[in-house]
Write a protein that holds these residues in place. Structure first.
Motif, PDB file in Angstrom:
ATOM      1  N   SER A  26      -1.124 -19.765   5.280  1.00 15.78           N
ATOM      2  CA  SER A  26      -1.717 -18.709   6.117  1.00 15.78           C
ATOM      3  C   SER A  26      -3.119 -19.105   6.559  1.00 15.78           C
ATOM      4  O   SER A  26      -3.500 -18.906   7.719  1.00 15.78           O
ATOM      5  N   LEU A  27      -3.902 -19.664   5.650  1.00 15.41           N
ATOM      6  CA  LEU A  27      -5.249 -20.128   6.022  1.00 15.41           C
ATOM      7  C   LEU A  27      -5.144 -21.253   7.049  1.00 15.41           C
ATOM      8  O   LEU A  27      -5.936 -21.329   7.987  1.00 15.41           O
ATOM      9  N   ILE A 212      -1.472  -6.067  -0.810  1.00 15.94           N
ATOM     10  CA  ILE A 212      -0.508  -6.082  -1.918  1.00 15.94           C
ATOM     11  C   ILE A 212       0.709  -6.880  -1.442  1.00 15.94           C
ATOM     12  O   ILE A 212       1.194  -6.680  -0.325  1.00 15.94           O
ATOM     13  N   ILE A 213       1.172  -7.813  -2.273  1.00 14.63           N
ATOM     14  CA  ILE A 213       2.324  -8.640  -1.885  1.00 14.63           C
ATOM     15  C   ILE A 213       3.610  -7.933  -2.310  1.00 14.63           C
ATOM     16  O   ILE A 213       3.854  -7.711  -3.500  1.00 14.63           O
ATOM     17  N   GLN A 214       4.409  -7.578  -1.312  1.00 18.17           N
ATOM     18  CA  GLN A 214       5.638  -6.846  -1.615  1.00 18.17           C
ATOM     19  C   GLN A 214       6.795  -7.781  -1.982  1.00 18.17           C
ATOM     20  O   GLN A 214       6.788  -8.950  -1.602  1.00 18.17           O
ATOM     21  N   SER A 228       6.739 -23.034   3.722  1.00 16.70           N
ATOM     22  CA  SER A 228       6.007 -21.802   3.415  1.00 16.70           C
ATOM     23  C   SER A 228       6.702 -20.657   4.140  1.00 16.70           C
ATOM     24  O   SER A 228       7.503 -20.884   5.046  1.00 16.70           O
ATOM     25  N   ILE A 229       6.350 -19.440   3.769  1.00 11.80           N
ATOM     26  CA  ILE A 229       6.948 -18.266   4.414  1.00 11.80           C
ATOM     27  C   ILE A 229       6.562 -18.223   5.909  1.00 11.80           C
ATOM     28  O   ILE A 229       7.316 -17.729   6.742  1.00 11.80           O
ATOM     29  N   ILE A 230       5.407 -18.784   6.235  1.00 10.13           N
ATOM     30  CA  ILE A 230       4.943 -18.767   7.632  1.00 10.13           C
ATOM     31  C   ILE A 230       5.880 -19.633   8.495  1.00 10.13           C
ATOM     32  O   ILE A 230       6.263 -19.259   9.591  1.00 10.13           O
ATOM     33  N   ALA A 239       5.356 -12.916   5.109  1.00  9.17           N
ATOM     34  CA  ALA A 239       4.411 -13.633   5.971  1.00  9.17           C
ATOM     35  C   ALA A 239       3.247 -12.721   6.355  1.00  9.17           C
ATOM     36  O   ALA A 239       2.083 -13.128   6.299  1.00  9.17           O
ATOM     37  N   SER A 240       3.550 -11.461   6.702  1.00  8.31           N
ATOM     38  CA  SER A 240       2.444 -10.592   7.120  1.00  8.31           C
ATOM     39  C   SER A 240       1.544 -10.250   5.929  1.00  8.31           C
ATOM     40  O   SER A 240       0.328 -10.131   6.077  1.00  8.31           O
TER      41      SER A 240
END
Length: 255
Positions: A26-27, A212-214, A228-230, A239-240
């Motif tokens: 993400s970064l 919070i990571i769901q 990665s999820i991205i 991802a969001s």
């Protein structure tokens, strides 16, 4: 000057590696230059970014031993702007090998001096223990992210980890900060999940990330594709969540 963040919790299965990999990605997507250091002998962060860990010749082990430089170990990953110093099962032996060395807690810190300025963020995926590997990560780090799963025993062991962080601050690394506590594996349908969130926020208020990571199926599927999820599903909840966490960290560190 790059910021070094360790992702640590001696409990297994709390989302440490998932967080390290997806926060790094993400970064990277947000145009930060990231180095991920895999300091877990299971090497899941390496394989989660498409690296064939069986063929790793130079990795975290050699860096800690100072037999190779970080530059020689760094390889690119499947995530844009993210490089990796991979791990290998050999890393299991490092704790025994470092025991008799002077400055054994500072081996990683010393090695990273050479590359620290080349990255915006350096993330260290720690092993699920409080051994010498994790101690090296905490001594090298500027701050630590502590993932906490929204489950019954969430806070168990947290006191022990916070005590370890305190003693690292006192003895090895007075600059070490807690970047934040990250609630993971949250399921809004479960009363227990909501209770854990309330309890952690009540005890630690400002130390807890707003993000919070769901729980998310795609998050658990992505590593088996070495992505990665991205990369795997940019439209997913996972991802969001991790993009939101990356924004939160960038904002916090730009103040």
């Amino acid at each position: 000057m790059g910021k070094i963040i360790a992702i640590a919790n001696q409990k297994g299965g709390v989302g440490k590696t998932t967080t390290t990999v997806n926060l790094a990605a993400s970064l990277g997507v947000l145009e930060k230059k990231v180095l991920l250091i895999d300091a877990d002998p299971q090497a899941n962060a390496s394989s989660g970014l498409g690296i064939d860990v069986e063929n790793v010749e130079i990795g975290t082990y050699q860096i800690l031993e100072h037999s190779n430089t970080p530059q020689e170990a760094i390889i690119s990953s499947s995530a844009p702007n993210v490089s990796v110093i991979p791990a290998h099962i050999d890393l299991v032996a490092i704790e025994i090998e470092l025991v008799d060395k002077d400055n054994r807690e500072y081996m990683l810190k010393q090695a990273l001096e050479k590359v620290k300025d080349e990255y915006d963020y350096i993330l260290i995926d720690c092993a699920p223990s409080l051994g010498l590997l994790t101690l090296n990560a905490l001594t090298a780090a500027d701050s630590v992210i502590i993932p906490i799963q929204c489950e019954y025993f969430a806070l168990e062991g947290l006191g022990k980890l916070l005590n370890t962080i305190k003693s690292v601050q006192k003895i090895h690394n007075p600059e070490l900060d807690i970047e934040g506590l990250l609630l993971t594996m949250y399921d809004s349908r479960l009363r227990l999940s909501n209770q854990v969130v309330e309890e952690v926020q009540k005890h630690f208020n400002d130390m807890v990330f707003k993000t919070i990571i769901q729980r998310n199926v795609k998050l658990s599927e992505a590593p088996s594709f070495g992505e990665s999820i991205i990369n795997f599903d940019a439209t997913s909840k996972g991802a969001s969540n991790y993009l939101s966490l990356a924004h939160e960290i960038i904002k916090k560190n730009s103040n």
